[in-house]
Design a protein around this motif. Structure first.
Motif, PDB file in Angstrom:
ATOM      1  N   ALA A 299      37.480  23.647  51.803  1.00 40.39           N
ATOM      2  CA  ALA A 299      38.824  23.520  52.383  1.00 40.39           C
ATOM      3  C   ALA A 299      38.916  24.237  53.725  1.00 40.39           C
ATOM      4  N   THR A 300      38.358  25.422  53.804  1.00 39.60           N
ATOM      5  CA  THR A 300      38.378  26.161  55.073  1.00 39.60           C
ATOM      6  C   THR A 300      37.590  25.404  56.131  1.00 39.60           C
ATOM      7  N   ALA A 301      36.456  24.833  55.749  1.00 40.10           N
ATOM      8  CA  ALA A 301      35.626  24.090  56.711  1.00 40.10           C
ATOM      9  C   ALA A 301      36.356  22.861  57.241  1.00 40.10           C
TER      10      ALA A 301
ATOM     11  N   ALA B 219      41.328  21.525  63.139  1.00 41.56           N
ATOM     12  CA  ALA B 219      42.007  22.352  64.140  1.00 41.56           C
ATOM     13  C   ALA B 219      41.840  21.792  65.549  1.00 41.56           C
ATOM     14  N   ALA B 220      40.822  20.986  65.768  1.00 45.95           N
ATOM     15  CA  ALA B 220      40.599  20.383  67.080  1.00 45.95           C
ATOM     16  C   ALA B 220      41.544  19.208  67.339  1.00 45.95           C
ATOM     17  N   LEU B 221      42.256  18.757  66.317  1.00 44.16           N
ATOM     18  CA  LEU B 221      43.175  17.624  66.452  1.00 44.16           C
ATOM     19  C   LEU B 221      44.617  18.108  66.533  1.00 44.16           C
ATOM     20  N   PRO B 222      45.496  17.337  67.184  1.00 43.58           N
ATOM     21  CA  PRO B 222      46.906  17.726  67.265  1.00 43.58           C
ATOM     22  C   PRO B 222      47.671  17.306  66.005  1.00 43.58           C
ATOM     23  N   ILE B 223      47.342  17.911  64.870  1.00 45.85           N
ATOM     24  CA  ILE B 223      47.987  17.574  63.599  1.00 45.85           C
ATOM     25  C   ILE B 223      49.472  17.916  63.702  1.00 45.85           C
ATOM     26  N   THR B 224      50.331  16.957  63.352  1.00 47.69           N
ATOM     27  CA  THR B 224      51.778  17.148  63.460  1.00 47.69           C
ATOM     28  C   THR B 224      52.434  17.501  62.131  1.00 47.69           C
ATOM     29  N   ALA B 225      51.779  17.170  61.015  1.00 42.73           N
ATOM     30  CA  ALA B 225      52.329  17.490  59.694  1.00 42.73           C
ATOM     31  C   ALA B 225      51.220  17.439  58.661  1.00 42.73           C
ATOM     32  N   LEU B 226      51.350  18.284  57.650  1.00 42.19           N
ATOM     33  CA  LEU B 226      50.420  18.308  56.524  1.00 42.19           C
ATOM     34  C   LEU B 226      51.248  18.047  55.264  1.00 42.19           C
ATOM     35  N   HIS B 227      50.870  17.011  54.521  1.00 43.75           N
ATOM     36  CA  HIS B 227      51.524  16.657  53.257  1.00 43.75           C
ATOM     37  C   HIS B 227      50.501  16.867  52.148  1.00 43.75           C
TER      38      HIS B 227
ATOM     39  N   ILE C 169      43.646  24.864  54.363  1.00 43.63           N
ATOM     40  CA  ILE C 169      43.590  24.061  55.584  1.00 43.63           C
ATOM     41  C   ILE C 169      44.682  24.517  56.544  1.00 43.63           C
ATOM     42  N   ALA C 170      45.903  24.699  56.038  1.00 41.91           N
ATOM     43  CA  ALA C 170      47.039  25.102  56.875  1.00 41.91           C
ATOM     44  C   ALA C 170      46.780  26.437  57.574  1.00 41.91           C
ATOM     45  N   ALA C 171      46.011  27.309  56.941  1.00 41.57           N
ATOM     46  CA  ALA C 171      45.684  28.595  57.575  1.00 41.57           C
ATOM     47  C   ALA C 171      44.909  28.385  58.874  1.00 41.57           C
ATOM     48  N   GLU C 172      44.225  27.258  58.991  1.00 42.42           N
ATOM     49  CA  GLU C 172      43.461  26.928  60.200  1.00 42.42           C
ATOM     50  C   GLU C 172      44.286  26.108  61.193  1.00 42.42           C
ATOM     51  N   LEU C 173      45.522  25.740  60.792  1.00 52.57           N
ATOM     52  CA  LEU C 173      46.388  24.900  61.623  1.00 52.57           C
ATOM     53  C   LEU C 173      47.728  25.603  61.840  1.00 52.57           C
ATOM     54  N   PRO C 174      47.751  26.722  62.542  1.00 53.31           N
ATOM     55  CA  PRO C 174      48.989  27.483  62.694  1.00 53.31           C
ATOM     56  C   PRO C 174      50.117  26.633  63.284  1.00 53.31           C
ATOM     57  N   GLY C 175      51.297  26.789  62.703  1.00 51.16           N
ATOM     58  CA  GLY C 175      52.477  26.105  63.205  1.00 51.16           C
ATOM     59  C   GLY C 175      52.681  24.692  62.698  1.00 51.16           C
ATOM     60  N   VAL C 176      51.709  24.143  61.975  1.00 52.02           N
ATOM     61  CA  VAL C 176      51.860  22.784  61.456  1.00 52.02           C
ATOM     62  C   VAL C 176      52.734  22.833  60.208  1.00 52.02           C
TER      63      VAL C 176
END
Length: 181
Positions: free
Chosen positions: A27-29, A35-43, A57-64
């Motif tokens: 999951a961390t990987a 993180a290199a992508l502009p993810i706008t939402a995680l469901h 995963i969200a820990a690697e995508l701050p602010g998503v």
């Protein structure tokens, strides 16, 4: 390219319904990869293995923004005429109740309604889910018969990407991509 990139990730390796040490590493990987992508939402679905994977995963995508959704969960998508399924699939689904089929069909259709559509601007959304749900989205993108999700096997923390654009059929960009693992 303008459109909705829908990234689907099956939860990490689990035992007893919770992530193993390897599942947490997976999951961390995948989070670092995304993180290199502009993810706008995680469901994500509501079961612990999906929740735990989504948190890592969200820990690697701050602010998503992170959203829990039953439609992104674990259920039996439509299978069509069960009697026409190959015996191996009938055996696999032998314990599924009518109520589970009915609920699964409603959730599967709701998932497509919510996520399998074009966007007017480039967006990247992520769904952390289960193998059957990944297969259901891929089956839909390929316009395959409903039961064909049964023959697709999403690997733990494999990345599947579907591109939805106006005026074009969905494009399967990647299936089970695991270079991050």
């Amino acid at each position: 390219m303008t459109g909705r990139y829908l990234h689907l990730v099956r939860h990490g390796e689990a035992a007893g319904g919770v992530l193993t040490g390897n599942g947490r590493r997976q999951a961390t990987a995948v989070g670092k990869r995304l993180a290199a992508l502009p993810i706008t939402a995680l469901h994500h679905g509501p079961l612990p293995r999906a929740v735990q994977t989504a948190r890592l995963i969200a820990a690697e995508l701050p602010g998503v923004p992170v959203h829990e959704s039953e439609a992104c969960g674990d259920y039996i998508p439509p299978v069509g005429d069960r009697a026409a399924l190959p015996q191996v699939f009938r055996d696999h689904l032998a314990e599924v109740t009518e109520a589970e089929y009915t609920e699964g069909e409603a959730l599967a259709r709701a998932a497509l309604q919510a996520h399998a559509r074009p966007a007017d601007t480039e967006t990247h959304e992520l769904i952390v889910t289960h193998a059957f749900t990944v297969g259901w989205f891929v089956r839909d993108a390929l316009d395959a018969p409903e039961p064909r999700w049964l023959g697709l096997n999403a690997v733990n923390c494999g990345l599947t990407t579907i591109l939805y654009r106006h005026g074009r059929p969905p494009a399967l960009v990647a299936f089970n991509e695991v270079s991050h693992l």
